[in-house]
Design a protein around this motif. Structure first.
Motif, PDB file in Angstrom:
ATOM      1  N   PRO A   1       0.820  -1.220   0.000  1.00  0.00           N
ATOM      2  CA  PRO A   1       0.000   0.000   0.000  1.00  0.00           C
ATOM      3  C   PRO A   1       0.854   1.270   0.000  1.00  0.00           C
ATOM      4  O   PRO A   1       0.502   2.261  -0.641  1.00  0.00           O
ATOM      5  N   ALA A   2       1.973   1.245   0.694  1.00  0.00           N
ATOM      6  CA  ALA A   2       2.854   2.416   0.721  1.00  0.00           C
ATOM      7  C   ALA A   2       3.428   2.704  -0.659  1.00  0.00           C
ATOM      8  O   ALA A   2       3.525   3.858  -1.083  1.00  0.00           O
ATOM      9  N   ALA A   3       3.798   1.646  -1.388  1.00  0.00           N
ATOM     10  CA  ALA A   3       4.338   1.822  -2.733  1.00  0.00           C
ATOM     11  C   ALA A   3       3.264   2.366  -3.672  1.00  0.00           C
ATOM     12  O   ALA A   3       3.545   3.230  -4.510  1.00  0.00           O
ATOM     13  N   ILE A   4       2.051   1.877  -3.537  1.00  0.00           N
ATOM     14  CA  ILE A   4       0.942   2.361  -4.355  1.00  0.00           C
ATOM     15  C   ILE A   4       0.713   3.838  -4.082  1.00  0.00           C
ATOM     16  O   ILE A   4       0.568   4.645  -5.008  1.00  0.00           O
ATOM     17  N   GLU A   5       0.695   4.200  -2.819  1.00  0.00           N
ATOM     18  CA  GLU A   5       0.473   5.600  -2.434  1.00  0.00           C
ATOM     19  C   GLU A   5       1.575   6.490  -3.003  1.00  0.00           C
ATOM     20  O   GLU A   5       1.300   7.580  -3.527  1.00  0.00           O
ATOM     21  N   GLN A   6       2.814   6.021  -2.942  1.00  0.00           N
ATOM     22  CA  GLN A   6       3.938   6.794  -3.465  1.00  0.00           C
ATOM     23  C   GLN A   6       3.820   6.973  -4.983  1.00  0.00           C
ATOM     24  O   GLN A   6       4.024   8.068  -5.507  1.00  0.00           O
ATOM     25  N   MET A   7       3.477   5.901  -5.696  1.00  0.00           N
ATOM     26  CA  MET A   7       3.322   5.982  -7.149  1.00  0.00           C
ATOM     27  C   MET A   7       2.188   6.925  -7.532  1.00  0.00           C
ATOM     28  O   MET A   7       2.325   7.731  -8.458  1.00  0.00           O
ATOM     29  N   GLU A   8       1.060   6.818  -6.827  1.00  0.00           N
ATOM     30  CA  GLU A   8      -0.077   7.677  -7.139  1.00  0.00           C
ATOM     31  C   GLU A   8       0.257   9.141  -6.879  1.00  0.00           C
ATOM     32  O   GLU A   8      -0.138  10.017  -7.650  1.00  0.00           O
ATOM     33  N   ALA A   9       1.003   9.410  -5.804  1.00  0.00           N
ATOM     34  CA  ALA A   9       1.408  10.787  -5.505  1.00  0.00           C
ATOM     35  C   ALA A   9       2.342  11.312  -6.588  1.00  0.00           C
ATOM     36  O   ALA A   9       2.227  12.473  -7.022  1.00  0.00           O
ATOM     37  N   GLN A  10       3.266  10.466  -7.057  1.00  0.00           N
ATOM     38  CA  GLN A  10       4.202  10.871  -8.105  1.00  0.00           C
ATOM     39  C   GLN A  10       3.454  11.165  -9.408  1.00  0.00           C
ATOM     40  O   GLN A  10       3.724  12.169 -10.069  1.00  0.00           O
TER      41      GLN A  10
END
Length: 73
Positions: free
Chosen positions: A28-37
């Motif tokens: 979930p943290a990686a998904i959140e980071q990608m979506e923010a980017q």
């Protein structure tokens, strides 16, 4: 609308995301980071396009129309 909803259920990107999550390859943290980017990149692109000067009218049809080039044998 019904057809769109049916195709959303078959979205290969969402299926692959689910697969990666199930396999523990995507957190979930990686998904959140990608979506923010992605959100930041889109915002930057919108700001660039909004602030860019309008192109010269003479270039409005470039590269839509080619010059009349005739090749003679």
């Amino acid at each position: 609308r019904q057809e769109v909803e049916e195709w959303k259920k078959r979205d290969p990107i969402l299926h692959f995301r689910t697969y990666l999550e199930v396999e523990g390859l995507l957190t979930p943290a990686a998904i959140e980071q990608m979506e923010a980017q992605v959100h930041e990149e889109v915002e930057d692109a919108v700001a660039f396009a909004t602030n860019a000067p309008y192109p010269d009218v003479a270039s409005a049809t470039w590269p839509v129309y080619a010059e009349d080039v005739r090749h003679e044998a």
